[in-house]
Motif scaffolding. Structure first.
Motif: not given
Lengths: 255, 217
Positions: A53-54, B62-69, B83-87, B112-118
């Protein structure tokens, strides 16, 4: 009057925002890591997720820095920095700043010198972007429990649907690279030679790298295949823009 | 004891509401410190210009990303943005390579680990960019820089690389959304990406549902 756009005070505000974002991210990182261990995910797998991810984040993050820089002329460097560190989004932030300035008869191409205009832009950008922070705490749990119960009922169907949702999202960007138009006065932002070649290059690199990983059992390399293909795609864009005559390289069929 | 998901929602709500207070404090403290308040009518005019664009896409996102994230990933993504371009691509890639599925506990942890790191890496890179590399940045980010085309093509590069492995695995359901997306853009080339995403996701879900029922997908 002191330089309000880049004075000590606004730097303090920015540091506060940055600190908040980092502490929140660390909080979730630690909590999910602990829970990962409880449910039997290996540290190795989770470390791989962190590294991949980083690496993945580096190139898109630099394009965010580019957006910050683009807004610097009008707003100084600190406000765009704050906005893009929290909720911000490269697509909307510029538009929001533009809309806010327009209301005062100015544009982002000019330098904002009046502190009242500047604070108005701050308010507009903040209020404009805060709706998700109200919606998410209210509705997220409901949305996810619906999705969760659908998943529990029919796992195979739910897998297909999750894949379909991802593909739907990806398809929007693929379609934009093939047939979307950019802004009239900006070169290189619409669908054209560069966007299609970049798209195809990163697809082809990804397929080659995935095949190599499978063939030579390079399990450790798999998490890097994606970011590497992305960077290869971007490199080919640079090479083509240099090597081809500009009217071919920057040809945009939709403007 | 509460389930992990329940606890995530409690933490997520507390953090999100705190984030809301933090972002409101920025203009508020600025105006108090300089004792300078913008004309109310101007702010309202600006807000009215921005809201249709922002708020409509906020609901769609919120509606389309919540189930994926995942739960933790969603709370974190909507605070840290991009979010769209990164997370989102980052967490899709992470689930893919860790071989976990969305909406499972494993998927929840990995996203969660991926988004937090990113988020941490992004915040650090932006801060470094602003504080340390500012004098040199224009070599890389200027419109006339040799690297400019690379950053203009970030999105095709990201989604090509992510798309490749998804299209290989699920090629049957991939045609419908791509063709619909291209067709829509042929007629409305300037369509906002947020609306286009909604259209292609719905097209993709409907197409996949039909194929699933017919036993093709």
């Amino acid at each position: 009057m002191e330089n309000f756009k880049e004075g000590a005070f606004i730097y303090i505000l920015a540091s506060g925002v940055v600190l908040f974002v980092i502490v929140q991210s660390l909080f979730f990182l630690i909590k999910s890591w602990k829970h990962g261990k409880e449910i039997g995910l290996t540290s190795k797998k989770m470390t791989e997720t962190v590294t991949a991810s980083a690496v993945f984040t580096i190139a898109p993050a630099i394009s965010i820095v580019a957006t910050v820089i683009a807004l610097t002329k009008a707003l100084g460097i600190v406000l765009p920095w704050i906005r893009l560190s929290v909720i911000g989004n490269i697509a909307y932030e510029t538009t929001a700043a533009e809309a806010a300035l327009e209301a005062f008869g100015k544009t982002t191409a000019q330098t904002v010198t009046d502190i009242k205009d500047f604070s108005a832009v701050m308010w507009v950008m903040t209020v404009g972007s805060m709706l998700p922070l109200i919606l998410v705490p209210i509705f997220l749990k409901k949305i996810q429990s619906k999705v969760g119960s659908a998943t529990a009922k029919n796992a195979k169907w739910a897998d297909t649907m999750a894949a379909a949702a991802f593909i739907g999202l990806i398809a929007a960007f693929i379609a934009k690279a093939i047939a979307g138009s950019g802004k009239e006065d900006i070169r290189g932002d619409g669908a054209g030679v560069l966007s299609v070649v970049t798209l195809l290059t990163s697809i082809i690199f990804m397929l080659i790298l995935e095949t190599l990983c499978k063939k030579f059992k390079l399990k450790w390399f798999e998490p890097f295949a994606m970011p590497l293909s992305m960077i290869c795609g971007m490199c080919v864009a640079v090479i083509l823009a240099e090597a081809l005559p500009p009217d071919i390289a920057f040809l945009e069929w939709r403007g | 004891m509460k389930s992990y998901f329940d606890r995530v929602h409690v933490w997520g709500r507390i953090w999100t509401v705190s984030a809301l207070c933090v972002i409101i404090c920025v203009p508020l403290l600025f105006c108090i410190h300089y004792n300078s308040w913008p004309p109310f009518s101007g702010v309202i005019k600006g807000i009215l210009a921005v809201i249709p664009l922002y708020w409509a896409s906020a609901v769609v996102e919120v509606l389309s990303y919540a189930p994926l994230l995942g739960a933790g990933g969603t709370y974190l993504s909507f605070v840290t943005g991009n979010i769209t371009n990164l997370k989102l691509p980052c967490s899709i890639a992470a689930m893919d390579s860790a071989e976990v599925r969305p909406n499972t506990e494993e998927g929840e942890v990995i996203t969660t680990i991926a988004v937090a790191t990113s988020s941490i890496v992004t915040t650090v890179i932006i801060a470094l960019g602003v504080l340390v590399f500012r004098p040199f940045l224009h070599f890389v980010t200027d419109d006339s820089s040799v690297f400019a085309p690379a950053f203009q093509q970030v999105l095709p590069a990201i989604f090509g690389a992510i798309g490749a492995s998804y299209f290989m695995k699920h090629w049957k359901i991939s045609f419908v959304p791509i063709i619909i997306g291209v067709l829509v853009l042929v007629f409305v080339p300037t369509l906002q990406i947020g609306i286009l995403i909604l259209i292609t996701i719905v097209a993709s879900l409907v197409g996949a549902q039909i194929m699933y029922k017919k036993g093709i997908a």
